[in-house]
Design a protein around this motif. Structure first.
Motif, short mmCIF file in Angstrom:
data_model
loop_
_atom_site.label_atom_id
_atom_site.label_comp_id
_atom_site.label_asym_id
_atom_site.label_seq_id
_atom_site.Cartn_x
_atom_site.Cartn_y
_atom_site.Cartn_z
N ARG A 1 83.90 -61.23 27.90
CA ARG A 1 83.62 -61.04 26.47
C ARG A 1 82.71 -59.83 26.28
N ARG A 2 83.21 -58.91 25.43
CA ARG A 2 82.40 -57.71 25.18
C ARG A 2 81.13 -58.00 24.39
N ARG A 3 81.24 -58.96 23.47
CA ARG A 3 80.08 -59.25 22.61
C ARG A 3 79.61 -60.69 22.80
N GLY A 4 79.77 -61.16 24.01
CA GLY A 4 79.36 -62.53 24.30
C GLY A 4 77.86 -62.64 24.52
N ASN A 5 77.48 -63.82 24.97
CA ASN A 5 76.05 -64.12 25.11
C ASN A 5 75.36 -63.26 26.17
N THR A 6 75.98 -63.15 27.34
CA THR A 6 75.31 -62.36 28.39
C THR A 6 75.33 -60.87 28.06
N ALA A 7 76.40 -60.41 27.37
CA ALA A 7 76.44 -58.99 26.99
C ALA A 7 75.32 -58.68 26.00
N THR A 8 75.11 -59.58 25.06
CA THR A 8 74.05 -59.36 24.06
C THR A 8 72.68 -59.39 24.73
N LEU A 9 72.51 -60.34 25.62
CA LEU A 9 71.22 -60.41 26.34
C LEU A 9 71.00 -59.15 27.17
N LEU A 10 72.06 -58.71 27.84
CA LEU A 10 71.92 -57.51 28.68
C LEU A 10 71.62 -56.28 27.83
N LYS A 11 72.26 -56.17 26.67
CA LYS A 11 71.98 -55.03 25.78
C LYS A 11 70.50 -54.98 25.43
N HIS A 12 69.91 -56.14 25.18
CA HIS A 12 68.48 -56.17 24.85
C HIS A 12 67.63 -55.77 26.06
N ALA A 13 68.04 -56.22 27.24
CA ALA A 13 67.30 -55.83 28.45
C ALA A 13 67.41 -54.33 28.69
N VAL A 14 68.60 -53.79 28.45
CA VAL A 14 68.83 -52.34 28.62
C VAL A 14 67.93 -51.56 27.66
N LYS A 15 67.85 -52.03 26.43
CA LYS A 15 67.01 -51.37 25.43
C LYS A 15 65.55 -51.39 25.87
N GLY A 16 65.11 -52.55 26.38
CA GLY A 16 63.73 -52.66 26.87
C GLY A 16 63.47 -51.69 27.99
N ALA A 17 64.41 -51.61 28.94
CA ALA A 17 64.24 -50.72 30.09
C ALA A 17 64.21 -49.26 29.63
N LEU B 1 69.00 -52.87 39.62
CA LEU B 1 70.26 -53.35 39.03
C LEU B 1 69.94 -54.52 38.10
N ILE B 2 70.50 -54.46 36.90
CA ILE B 2 70.45 -55.65 36.03
C ILE B 2 71.87 -56.16 35.94
N LEU B 3 72.07 -57.36 36.43
CA LEU B 3 73.41 -57.95 36.48
C LEU B 3 73.46 -59.11 35.50
N ALA B 4 74.49 -59.10 34.65
CA ALA B 4 74.65 -60.20 33.69
C ALA B 4 76.01 -60.83 33.86
N SER B 5 76.02 -62.13 34.06
CA SER B 5 77.30 -62.85 34.19
C SER B 5 77.17 -64.22 33.55
N PRO B 6 78.23 -64.66 32.87
CA PRO B 6 78.24 -66.05 32.42
C PRO B 6 78.47 -66.98 33.60
N ILE B 7 78.16 -68.25 33.41
CA ILE B 7 78.49 -69.26 34.42
C ILE B 7 79.94 -69.68 34.22
N PHE B 8 80.74 -69.47 35.23
CA PHE B 8 82.11 -69.97 35.26
C PHE B 8 82.21 -70.90 36.47
N GLU C 1 61.85 -57.80 26.70
CA GLU C 1 60.57 -57.68 27.42
C GLU C 1 60.80 -57.64 28.94
N ALA C 2 61.77 -58.44 29.41
CA ALA C 2 62.06 -58.44 30.86
C ALA C 2 62.60 -57.08 31.29
N GLY C 3 63.45 -56.48 30.46
CA GLY C 3 63.98 -55.15 30.77
C GLY C 3 62.85 -54.14 30.87
N LYS C 4 61.90 -54.26 29.96
CA LYS C 4 60.75 -53.35 29.96
C LYS C 4 59.92 -53.53 31.24
#
Ligand code: FMN
Length: 193
Positions: free
Chosen positions: A12-28, A79-86, A184-187
């Motif tokens: 998912r491009r706009r799923g939960n982990t993608a949104t979380l990762l985008k925020h971490a990327v912004k923080g970093a 590396l910041i890795l984001a994956s859903p649980i499957f 904050e974690a990304g930062k």
């Protein structure tokens, strides 16, 4: 300037982990890091074929996008890795990347003969995940998988952000505190590199 690779492992491009990762990327990025983003679902990557051509020089013989990805990871500080649980582990997209890194495992432990557990981490990894259910053991499997994936990349696990109870695409948006935590974690991650 710290170099970070951010890997989006969800289909998912706009799923939960993608949104979380985008925020971490912004923080970093706000903390001054240079962040390269990789969306696994957009790449062509075969699963590992277990032919062990990598036994020669530690290089995977399959010609596809894996090589660019691994070169980017190996030249980054983090590396910041984001994956859903499957099914209690990472997504198939993420697992394909992990399995292809068996070539690095072969290089490290068979060719270079690094003794198990006796290496100095050169890099750091941050892991982000989300699952729909709320069980205590939801992340047990994935944390082992990620630990050994980071091991092969000479990375230590800097931290993991694990969120339960997120099922539909935008569920994470109802938790601004999770997004803030990811930012904050990304930062912090960028500053620690
Ligand atoms: C193939 C598949 C397997 C899944 N397996 C699990 C699971 O084992 N445990 C769980 O809690 N949620 C499971 N889920 C739900 C996802 O983890 C959840 O919807 C998550 O928020 C998806 O993250 P994303 O939006 O970043 O893709 C599964 C979903 C799919 C599509």
């Amino acid at each position: 300037m710290a170099q970070i690779v951010a890997i989006y492992g969800s289909p998912r491009r706009r799923g939960n982990t993608a949104t979380l990762l985008k925020h971490a990327v912004k923080g970093a990025a706000d903390a001054g890091a240079q962040v390269d983003e990789i969306i696994l679902r957009d790449l062509k990557m075969s699963p590992c074929l277990e032919i062990y051509a990598c036994k020669k020089e530690g290089k995977c013989a399959i010609k596809d996008d894996f090589h660019n990805v691994v070169n980017q990871i190996l030249s980054a500080d983090g590396l910041i890795l984001a994956s859903p649980i499957f099914f209690y582990t990472v997504s198939a997209h993420t697992k394909i990347l992990m399995d292809r890194c068996q070539s690095l495992w072969v290089k490290k432990y068979w060719i270079d003969k690094v003794p198990f557990g006796q290496w100095e981490p050169k890099r750091k990894g941050l892991f982000i995940s989300a699952g729909a259910t709320k069980g205590k053991k939801l992340f047990n499997g994935v944390l082992l998988t990620v630990k050994y994936f980071f091991d092969v990349l000479d990375m230590e696990l800097f931290g993991s952000l694990l969120y339960r109870g997120l099922e539909f695409e935008e569920d994470v948006l109802t938790h601004p505190e999770y997004l803030e935590e990811a930012y904050e974690a990304g930062k912090r991650f960028a500053k620690a590199l």
